[in-house]
Design an enzyme around this catalytic site. Sequence first.
Site, PDB file in Angstrom:
ATOM      1  N   ASP A  13       5.757  -3.995  -6.157  1.00 53.03           N
ATOM      2  CA  ASP A  13       6.773  -5.004  -6.480  1.00 53.03           C
ATOM      3  C   ASP A  13       7.186  -4.900  -7.952  1.00 53.03           C
ATOM      4  O   ASP A  13       8.098  -5.592  -8.396  1.00 53.03           O
ATOM      5  CB  ASP A  13       6.305  -6.420  -6.109  1.00 53.03           C
ATOM      6  CG  ASP A  13       5.072  -6.858  -6.877  1.00 53.03           C
ATOM      7  OD1 ASP A  13       4.468  -6.023  -7.587  1.00 53.03           O
ATOM      8  OD2 ASP A  13       4.706  -8.047  -6.764  1.00 53.03           O
ATOM      9  N   SER A  14       6.560  -3.987  -8.692  1.00 53.28           N
ATOM     10  CA  SER A  14       7.048  -3.644 -10.039  1.00 53.28           C
ATOM     11  C   SER A  14       8.507  -3.203  -9.967  1.00 53.28           C
ATOM     12  O   SER A  14       9.205  -3.201 -10.986  1.00 53.28           O
ATOM     13  CB  SER A  14       6.187  -2.536 -10.654  1.00 53.28           C
ATOM     14  OG  SER A  14       6.038  -1.457  -9.755  1.00 53.28           O
ATOM     15  N   ASP A  45       3.834  -3.367  -1.266  1.00 49.26           N
ATOM     16  CA  ASP A  45       3.391  -4.646  -1.832  1.00 49.26           C
ATOM     17  C   ASP A  45       3.970  -5.816  -1.061  1.00 49.26           C
ATOM     18  O   ASP A  45       5.162  -5.816  -0.723  1.00 49.26           O
ATOM     19  CB  ASP A  45       3.875  -4.760  -3.288  1.00 49.26           C
ATOM     20  CG  ASP A  45       2.784  -4.472  -4.290  1.00 49.26           C
ATOM     21  OD1 ASP A  45       1.591  -4.475  -3.913  1.00 49.26           O
ATOM     22  OD2 ASP A  45       3.118  -4.234  -5.467  1.00 49.26           O
ATOM     23  N   LYS A  96      -0.239  -4.075   0.397  1.00 49.05           N
ATOM     24  CA  LYS A  96      -1.111  -4.477  -0.716  1.00 49.05           C
ATOM     25  C   LYS A  96      -0.798  -5.920  -1.063  1.00 49.05           C
ATOM     26  O   LYS A  96       0.368  -6.324  -1.014  1.00 49.05           O
ATOM     27  CB  LYS A  96      -0.883  -3.578  -1.935  1.00 49.05           C
ATOM     28  CG  LYS A  96      -1.701  -3.998  -3.160  1.00 49.05           C
ATOM     29  CD  LYS A  96      -1.747  -2.934  -4.245  1.00 49.05           C
ATOM     30  CE  LYS A  96      -0.558  -2.894  -5.149  1.00 49.05           C
ATOM     31  NZ  LYS A  96      -0.289  -4.141  -5.897  1.00 49.05           N
ATOM     32  N   GLU A 107      -2.184  -9.311  -3.794  1.00 49.02           N
ATOM     33  CA  GLU A 107      -2.950  -9.659  -4.994  1.00 49.02           C
ATOM     34  C   GLU A 107      -3.883 -10.833  -4.717  1.00 49.02           C
ATOM     35  O   GLU A 107      -3.503 -11.788  -4.030  1.00 49.02           O
ATOM     36  CB  GLU A 107      -1.985 -10.022  -6.135  1.00 49.02           C
ATOM     37  CG  GLU A 107      -1.114  -8.847  -6.561  1.00 49.02           C
ATOM     38  CD  GLU A 107      -0.174  -9.191  -7.712  1.00 49.02           C
ATOM     39  OE1 GLU A 107      -0.275 -10.303  -8.272  1.00 49.02           O
ATOM     40  OE2 GLU A 107       0.654  -8.329  -8.053  1.00 49.02           O
ATOM     41  N   GLU A 158      -6.735  -3.742 -11.945  1.00 52.22           N
ATOM     42  CA  GLU A 158      -5.733  -3.625 -13.011  1.00 52.22           C
ATOM     43  C   GLU A 158      -6.233  -4.276 -14.293  1.00 52.22           C
ATOM     44  O   GLU A 158      -6.682  -5.426 -14.296  1.00 52.22           O
ATOM     45  CB  GLU A 158      -4.397  -4.262 -12.571  1.00 52.22           C
ATOM     46  CG  GLU A 158      -3.338  -4.157 -13.668  1.00 52.22           C
ATOM     47  CD  GLU A 158      -1.900  -4.354 -13.201  1.00 52.22           C
ATOM     48  OE1 GLU A 158      -1.662  -4.465 -11.983  1.00 52.22           O
ATOM     49  OE2 GLU A 158      -1.017  -4.390 -14.080  1.00 52.22           O
TER      50      GLU A 158
HETATM   51  O1  KIV Z   1       3.643  -3.249  -8.403  1.00 53.64           O
HETATM   52  C1  KIV Z   1       3.020  -2.236  -8.766  1.00 53.64           C
HETATM   53  O2  KIV Z   1       3.609  -1.209  -9.118  1.00 53.64           O
HETATM   54  C2  KIV Z   1       1.570  -2.293  -8.738  1.00 53.64           C
HETATM   55  C3  KIV Z   1       0.793  -1.179  -9.355  1.00 53.64           C
HETATM   56  C4  KIV Z   1       1.102  -0.967 -10.752  1.00 53.64           C
HETATM   57  C5  KIV Z   1      -0.652  -1.279  -9.073  1.00 53.64           C
HETATM   58  O3  KIV Z   1       1.034  -3.218  -8.223  1.00 53.64           O
END
Ligand code: KIV
Length: 282
Positions: A49-50, A88, A118, A120, A186
Site C-alpha cells: 500500500d506504499s 496489502d 499482507k 499489519e 519493519e
Molecule cells: O507497503 C509496502 O510497500 C510495505 C513494505 C515496505 C513492507 O508494506
Amino acid sequence: MSASTSLKPVLPPEIRARKGGDPIVVLTAYTTPVARLVDPHCDVALVGDSLGMVVHGLPSTIGVTMEMMILHGRAVMRGLSKAMCVIDMPFGSYEEGPEQAYRNAARLMAETGAPAVKLEGGTHMAPTIAFLTARGVPVMAHIGLTPQAVNTLGGYKVVGRGAEAEVLMEDALAVEAAGAFSVVLEKVPEGLAARVSRTLSIPTIGIGAGVGCDGQVLVVDDMLGLFTDFRPKFVKRYAELGKTADDAIAAYAADVRARRFPAPEHAFADILPAKSAAKDPK
Ligand code: KIV
C-alpha cells in the site's frame, strides 16, 4: 531449489519452507512493466500500500482504497510468471474484525488472482489471521513499524527498543501461532530482529531490520532512486533512475525547443502519386 530458478509460480507454503534456507528476496511492484523486471530476480512481488505515496502522491498509506489495490494487483499479476504476488490489505479493510477481513481478502484474491495478502498488526490481529488462514487466505503478517498506524505511533519510528522488545516478540509469536506463513519486521533493531528470526519457525522478512532476517524487502522505487521524497536510512540506492529520467526529460525539452527533435529519422516521408506517362498528355 531457489524460487528464482523455478518455472511455476511460487506459493505461500514454498516461502514458509524457505525458513533457514536461502534468503527470500522481496521487492514491491505496482505496475506490469516493473513486475516483469522484478519477476526473474525475486521470490515475492509485494503490491504494497506504499503505492499510495509512491504512485499516487498521498501523504501516507491511510488514503489507499480496495479499488486501488485491486487495480495495481491486476497489473502486477499480468507481469509475473513465477514470483509470488502478495497484496496489502489497505487501511480500513480488515480492522473491524475477522468477517470484514475475510470479505475483503477474498475480494483481493478473487479479483486479482494473487495467492496471498499482507496485513499489519501483531497480537491484536492474531484472531483475524487465524480466521483467514483457516478459510484459505494465506497471510503475511507485518509488525514493528506499521505505517497504517503512523498517527497512533506518532511517526515512522524504530519499534522494539527497551521495554518494547518483549511486546514485539509477543507480536511475532502471536502471528506465527495464528498461522501467518511469514512476517515482515519493519524498522526493528537488528539484534531483536535476529532474535525474533531465530525464535520463529516462519520466515521473517526485514525492512530496516538488519541482516539477521530470513529475507529482505524494499520499495522498488526507493532502491531505484525513483521515489526521493523520503530517504530512510535502511534504503540502499542501487540506481539513480530519478536523476537519469530528469536528465532525459530536460534533454527532450531542450531538443523540442531548439527544433532538433524530431529529426528526419523520426518522421514519415510523404508518398507522392507516381507520374504515369499514359495519363500525362505532355
Ligand atoms: O507497503 C509496502 O510497500 C510495505 C513494505 C515496505 C513492507 O508494506
